[in-house]
Design a protein around this motif. Sequence first.
Motif, PDB file in Angstrom:
ATOM      1  N   SER A   1       1.431   3.840  -2.895  1.00 26.94           N
ATOM      2  CA  SER A   1       0.619   5.285  -3.057  1.00 26.94           C
ATOM      3  C   SER A   1       1.476   6.470  -2.835  1.00 26.94           C
TER       4      SER A   1
ATOM      5  N   ALA B   1      -5.969   4.225  -4.753  1.00 31.14           N
ATOM      6  CA  ALA B   1      -6.816   2.944  -3.945  1.00 31.14           C
ATOM      7  C   ALA B   1      -6.648   1.717  -4.687  1.00 31.14           C
TER       8      ALA B   1
ATOM      9  N   ARG C   1       0.999  -1.247   0.104  1.00 29.36           N
ATOM     10  CA  ARG C   1       0.278  -0.092  -0.106  1.00 29.36           C
ATOM     11  C   ARG C   1       0.919   1.275   0.116  1.00 29.36           C
TER      12      ARG C   1
END
Length: 125
Positions: A30, A75, A27
Amino acid sequence: QVQLLESGGGVVQAGGSLRLSCAASVRTFSNSPVGWFRQAPGKERDFVAAITWAAASKYYADSVKGRFTISRDNAKNTVYLQMNNLKPEDTAVYYCAAKGPRLPVGMTWDEYDYWGQGTQVTVSS
């Protein structure tokens, strides 16, 4: 360790379009600037496009300006390269690459720490 996986390459006629995707395994992707590079047989790995982690800024090689668009969906931990009006000289293996979180975007391959395996794009005349 960030793992990147490109997809979307293929064979297309001149004037056609392809969309490449670069999906990341973590993640924190991002928060990372991402670049696309390409390498044709017998040639060096060249910069194509780059995007900052917040997508506030995008950069393109002169050879692809107006034809390619880089974007990201944080996302989905994915960066895209939309390629329109493809030319035979766009034929190459395309790689996505990422830097560490919140670092400045770069336009040379040696600035990037993480690389995908590459996806082949072939444009026929």
